[in-house]
Design an enzyme around this catalytic site. Structure first.
Site, PDB file in Angstrom:
ATOM      1  N   GLY A   4       0.784  -1.228   0.000  1.00 32.60           N
ATOM      2  CA  GLY A   4       0.000   0.000   0.000  1.00 32.60           C
ATOM      3  C   GLY A   4       0.816   1.277   0.000  1.00 32.60           C
ATOM      4  N   CYS A  42     -27.266  -9.921 -16.621  1.00 32.10           N
ATOM      5  CA  CYS A  42     -26.700  -9.547 -17.922  1.00 32.10           C
ATOM      6  C   CYS A  42     -27.650  -9.976 -19.028  1.00 32.10           C
ATOM      7  CB  CYS A  42     -25.341 -10.207 -18.109  1.00 32.10           C
ATOM      8  SG  CYS A  42     -24.711 -10.071 -19.793  1.00 32.10           S
ATOM      9  N   CYS A  79     -25.643 -12.916 -21.165  1.00 26.56           N
ATOM     10  CA  CYS A  79     -25.281 -14.225 -20.631  1.00 26.56           C
ATOM     11  C   CYS A  79     -26.103 -14.607 -19.405  1.00 26.56           C
ATOM     12  CB  CYS A  79     -23.794 -14.292 -20.304  1.00 26.56           C
ATOM     13  SG  CYS A  79     -23.322 -13.335 -18.851  1.00 26.56           S
ATOM     14  N   CYS A 110     -22.642  -7.539 -19.298  1.00 26.30           N
ATOM     15  CA  CYS A 110     -21.397  -7.676 -18.543  1.00 26.30           C
ATOM     16  C   CYS A 110     -20.360  -6.672 -19.030  1.00 26.30           C
ATOM     17  CB  CYS A 110     -20.798  -9.065 -18.767  1.00 26.30           C
ATOM     18  SG  CYS A 110     -21.583 -10.368 -17.837  1.00 26.30           S
ATOM     19  N   CYS A 140     -18.387 -12.741 -19.906  1.00 28.67           N
ATOM     20  CA  CYS A 140     -19.688 -12.778 -20.580  1.00 28.67           C
ATOM     21  C   CYS A 140     -19.680 -13.840 -21.673  1.00 28.67           C
ATOM     22  CB  CYS A 140     -19.985 -11.408 -21.184  1.00 28.67           C
ATOM     23  SG  CYS A 140     -21.689 -11.199 -21.711  1.00 28.67           S
TER      24      CYS A 140
END
Lengths: 291, 277, 375
Positions: A31, A240, A243, A265, A271
């Site tokens: 970080g 979606c 899909c 997606c 997808c």
């Protein structure tokens, strides 16, 4: 006149060594933003120069590279960056998340969970999570050094006071390994939980701002929040349209000027691989027709 | 208010054990500050006990603000020692503290009230956030509790709790100053520095603020070092006072004694010129 | 995004073909040669070399041609090339007092050793469009004087003999000069690094900042002590040989700005310097750089910081046009994902707002009804 002969993956070995040192330091201090001598790249600053340098530094001849922008493999910038490495490193490229050893991304984390041995390289425009609260680098570095993160919560407090909830939807700040507050790059906060305890190594490159930072595998990554206003991700009302997946991030596609729209997606690889009968299934065809 | 355990902060107000009341909270010896050849302040020694209000009086340019900033680690003195008795009872040289320790002290056990509230407030966030900031800085992470604590403090400084979501920009000068005070007091500090806190206010507003300050100081048992050019402020608030001229302390003692029976000619002049109006 | 899936690769390829076509333009017009650019657009070449931080007129000309005359794009092309070049070492400081001077003026002394030399300048030309230039009119050869005996001391050196101006800062033998292109810039930056950043900084940005100091935002009462343009030798120490050799000449513009300074407790009143040095012929840039350099020295000279030109982080973080243009233009890249997140939030907040309005309207209505009933 010069004939340009470039090294493997464009950067010279000295530069790569310098970047790898920065990466090692970044991995050692999760970080923490490590300054590095970012080079001018043959693509504009702000277009992924940091990510490209990190990728160039970690890429080996046997790697398989995937590049996504907005979750998609074939957005123009992803195409350009993938083309760059095909040309300069001749590595194998893929669109399949599971097949890739190195994935460079802008604004998304793939839906499919990443696995040990993979590296996810993020392109970062503004690495400093405190930047918009405090514009001065000298001051923000001090705030990180002294763990003075109260201001970050002041911002979240203000959100709740004004809107009733935290109004940050992307580039949502996280606390890494209990020490540094970090900007996860402009991924939607939907993706934040995927960073936590991730099996893959996550590297972040900011070329213009000359910073590299990292989340080593299995690191605790916590999205900032309040006890009584816990962090929540976006939820989509419908699956979606192509899909049928749920629990994934969706893009809105405007179909006409009469308010017609569909949600699909954002992760194109996910997808495609989740459609009942491949990419040419009925709903995709319907959509194509609708256009 | 639940604070992060690692800060070790005791927020119970006026928590100093009785035995410690005999020991000074802040002790300064031989403090000088030079700006090149120019004297900011020279060879100042003083002590402040818990719950005591010390006024530093003098005209502008007398060095009183320089002194205040040197005490509050906002300005590094050229020479001299400033010691502070921490909450755990240990006495520390402030200029030997790490920057992290100094900054933690500043936002927990101390307060600093600026003459101009704009310098001490975040003008672009709400009153509630202004009050809550110090608590969040030491680890408070419960929005509801932060809010009720902010409301409590706003009311305590006579700002209606309903204004918790307003920006300080929408506040009057007097309200801003009271907000600044609330923002400082929320962590239960033991020592407050004040730089002409009533300086920019109308006379009637000043009176109300002084009244509030006096009450808060007494209720919370605060130690205060207050810089003022206004001897009426010193009279109302302080137990003891120091008079500065040309960077040096020329007279000090109990406030009533100095104001009723000034010994130095300069102090006599100050007292006569101000109080007899 | 799904829409882009099919088109991405082909679209890029076609766009590249189209830009190549636009670059070439009307095929009946002869293609411009690099020689023509180097010779006839020399100041454009100079600017690209200066801000591209690479002294190579031919490559700069190529960059200008490839960029279709877009200077920042050309600078970017040159930078991207430069960055891959290995670093062999660094030169000795340029000795500009030994410059082969083509132009040298001082605004502070009427006459001085070596004299004033106007040289090739737009100054004092009347800015009237010249229709003759549209054609290929014969241009008479210039009047050239014999080279002098080469003694042309710098104005600041003359002032320095009397101690009237601060000495050039001496970094000391052991001091290492940083390299902005190899190490990330960190703040506070020393003067050498600041000057490096300014030397490659955007001319327009520095011009505006320099101008702002003249208009009172960190005013420093500048005098153009000296501006000189000419060729200087670049000397490099070759470790294997143990001595320095000349590796060639480059054209530079140097500006020594002389500024007021009141003196302090320790230092008697004397003039201070602002310094500008730029590849090629670039007076505007050199002067702006000198003004900004002087403004950035406020801390060292014990001045008050009040203006943007003095703010090191502000100036140095925003002076690089390659960085700036990249980040501004990256807004063209897709942001669907983040925008989607914002869209969802705004919709949700609007729905909440509408509901709240409806609720309160409902309450008002019921109140009104109650009232009616009461009446």
């Amino acid at each position: 006149m010069i004939s340009a002969a470039y090294n493997f993956a464009y950067l010279d070995e000295q530069t790569k060594r310098m970047i790898r040192r920065a990466i090692l330091k970044a991995v050692a201090i999760p970080g923490y933003q490590v300054p590095f001598a970012s080079r001018e790249m043959p693509m504009p600053y702000g277009w992924g120069t940091g990510g490209v340098q990190v990728t160039a530094a970690v890429l080996g001849p046997d790697d398989v590279l995937k590049v996504i922008d907005q979750g998609a493999d074939d957005t123009t910038n992803a195409v350009a960056i993938r083309g760059f490495f095909e040309k300069t490193a001749r590595v194998r490229t893929t669109t399949a998340t599971a097949e890739a050893t190195v994935i460079q991304t802008r604004h998304r984390i793939p839906e499919e969970p990443l696995t040990a041995g993979q590296i996810l390289v993020y392109q970062v425009p503004i690495p400093e999570p405190l930047r918009f609260l405090e514009p001065r680098e000298t001051e923000t570095r001090k705030m990180h050094a002294l763990t003075e993160y109260g201001l970050m919560h002041v911002k979240l407090y203000e959100d709740i006071a004004r809107h009733g909830h935290i109004a940050t939807t992307y580039a949502y700040p996280v606390h890494v390994a209990g020490r540094y507050v970090m900007d996860p790059s402009p991924i939607p906060k939907f993706d934040n939980p995927k960073m936590n305890d991730c099996e893959a190594l996550q590297l972040f490159g900011a070329g213009r701002e000359k910073r590299i930072y990292a989340i080593p595998p299995h690191t605790e990554v916590v999205s900032l929040d309040f006890e009584d206003h816990p962090f929540r991700v976006q939820e989509f009302a419908e699956p979606c349209a192509l899909c049928g997946s749920t629990g994934v991030y969706l893009d809105e596609v405007i179909l006409d000027d009469r308010g017609g729209r569909m949600f699909v997606c954002s992760d194109t690889d996910y997808c495609t691989s989740h459609r009942p009968s491949g990419p040419d299934d009925q709903s995709a065809a319907e959509w194509e027709n609708a256009r | 208010m639940s604070l992060a355990p690692e800060t070790g902060l005791d927020t119970a107000k006026g928590a100093a054990p009785a035995a410690d009341a005999d020991l000074p909270l802040l002790r300064v010896s031989g403090l000088s500050k030079f700006y090149g050849d120019r004297v900011g302040c020279r060879d100042v020694s003083l002590a402040v006990w818990p719950g005591e209000v010390l006024a530093i009086a003098g005209e502008s340019g007398s060095g009183k603000t320089t002194l205040l900033n040197c005490l509050a680690t906002r300005l590094t003195p050229t020479s001299g020692v400033v010691e502070y008795r921490m909450r755990d009872g240990s006495v520390r040289d402030l200029y030997r503290l790490s920057e992290a320790e100094q900054r933690l002290l500043m936002r927990t056990d101390w307060g600093f009230v600026h003459q101009n509230p704009i310098d001490g407030l975040r003008m672009n966030v709400s009153a509630g956030a202004n009050v809550g900031e110090r608590l969040m800085a030491v680890g408070a992470r419960h929005y509801g509790k932060l809010r009720s604590e902010a409301e409590r403090w706003l009311e305590r400084v006579e700002i209606p709790a309903s204004r918790i979501d307003d920006d300080p920009r929408a506040f009057s000068g007097g309200m801003r100053q009271r907000l600044q005070i609330a923002r400082n007091l929320v962590t239960g500090p033991r020592l407050i520095f004040m730089d002409e806190p009533t300086g920019g206010l109308d006379v009637s507003v000043q009176a109300r603020l002084l009244d509030l300050l006096r009450q808060l100081v007494a209720d919370l048992g605060l130690a205060v070092v207050i810089v003022t050019h206004d001897l009426a402020v010193a009279r109302l608030l302080s137990h003891r006072m120091m008079v500065m001229k040309g960077g040096e302390v020329i007279e000090e003692g109990l406030t009533d004694r100095i104001l009723d029976d000034p010994r130095e000619p300069y102090t006599q002049l100050l007292v006569s010129s101000i109080l007899q109006v | 995004m799904y829409v882009a899936v099919k088109g991405g690769e082909t679209a890029i390829r076609n766009a590249h073909r189209l830009v190549a076509d636009k670059r070439r333009g009307d095929r009946s017009v002869p293609s411009i040669s690099l020689d023509q650019i180097v010779n006839q657009l020399a100041l454009a070449v100079d600017r690209v070399m200066a801000e591209g931080s690479l002294y190579d007129p031919e490559l700069a000309a190529l960059a200008i041609k490839q960029a279709r005359g877009d200077m920042i794009e050309a600078i970017f092309l040159l930078r991207a090339f430069r960055t891959t070049a290995p670093r062999f070492g660094f030169s000795e400081p340029l000795d500009t007092s030994n410059m082969l001077v083509e132009r040298r003026i001082s605004a502070t002394f009427k006459d001085l050793p070596g004299g004033q030399l106007l040289g090739p300048t737009f100054d004092y030309t009347h800015r009237l469009l010249d229709p003759e230039l549209a054609g290929d009119a014969e241009i008479p050869a210039p009047e050239l004087a014999e080279a002098g005996d080469g003694v042309m001391p710098r104005v600041t050196d003359l002032l320095g003999q009397e101690g009237l101006i601060e000495a050039d800062a001496d970094a000391g033998e052991e001091a290492e000069t940083g390299d902005l292109t190899r190490e990330p810039l960190s703040f506070p930056a020393d003067r050498a690094l600041r000057l490096q950043a300014l030397a490659r900084g955007d001319e327009g940005f520095l011009l505006s900042l320099g101008y702002s100091t003249q208009r009172g935002y960190a005013r420093s009462h500048p005098f153009a002590g000296e501006i000189r343009l000419g060729e200087v030798e670049v000397m490099v120490e070759i470790p294997e040989l143990g001595f320095t050799v000349s590796i060639g000449r480059i054209e530079v513009t140097e500006c020594q700005m002389i500024n007021q300074f009141k003196g302090s407790a320790k230092v008697p009143p004397q003039f201070t310097r602002g310094y500008g040095l730029v590849f090629g012929h670039a007076e505007r840039k050199a002067m702006s750089m000198a003004l900004v350099d002087r403004a950035l020295r406020w801390r060292e000279l014990g001045e008050e910081k009040t203006a943007p030109a003095q703010d090191e982080e502000f100036v140095l973080s925003h002076s690089d046009n390659v960085q700036a243009t990249g980040f501004v233009e990256h807004l063209k890249l897709p942001h669907y994902v983040d925008f989607q997140a914002e869209l969802e939030l705004v919709r949700r907040m609007r729905a909440k707002h509408e509901a709240a309005v409806r609720d309160s309207a409902g309450q008002d209505e019921s109140k009104a009804k109650q009232q009616e009933a009461a009446e």
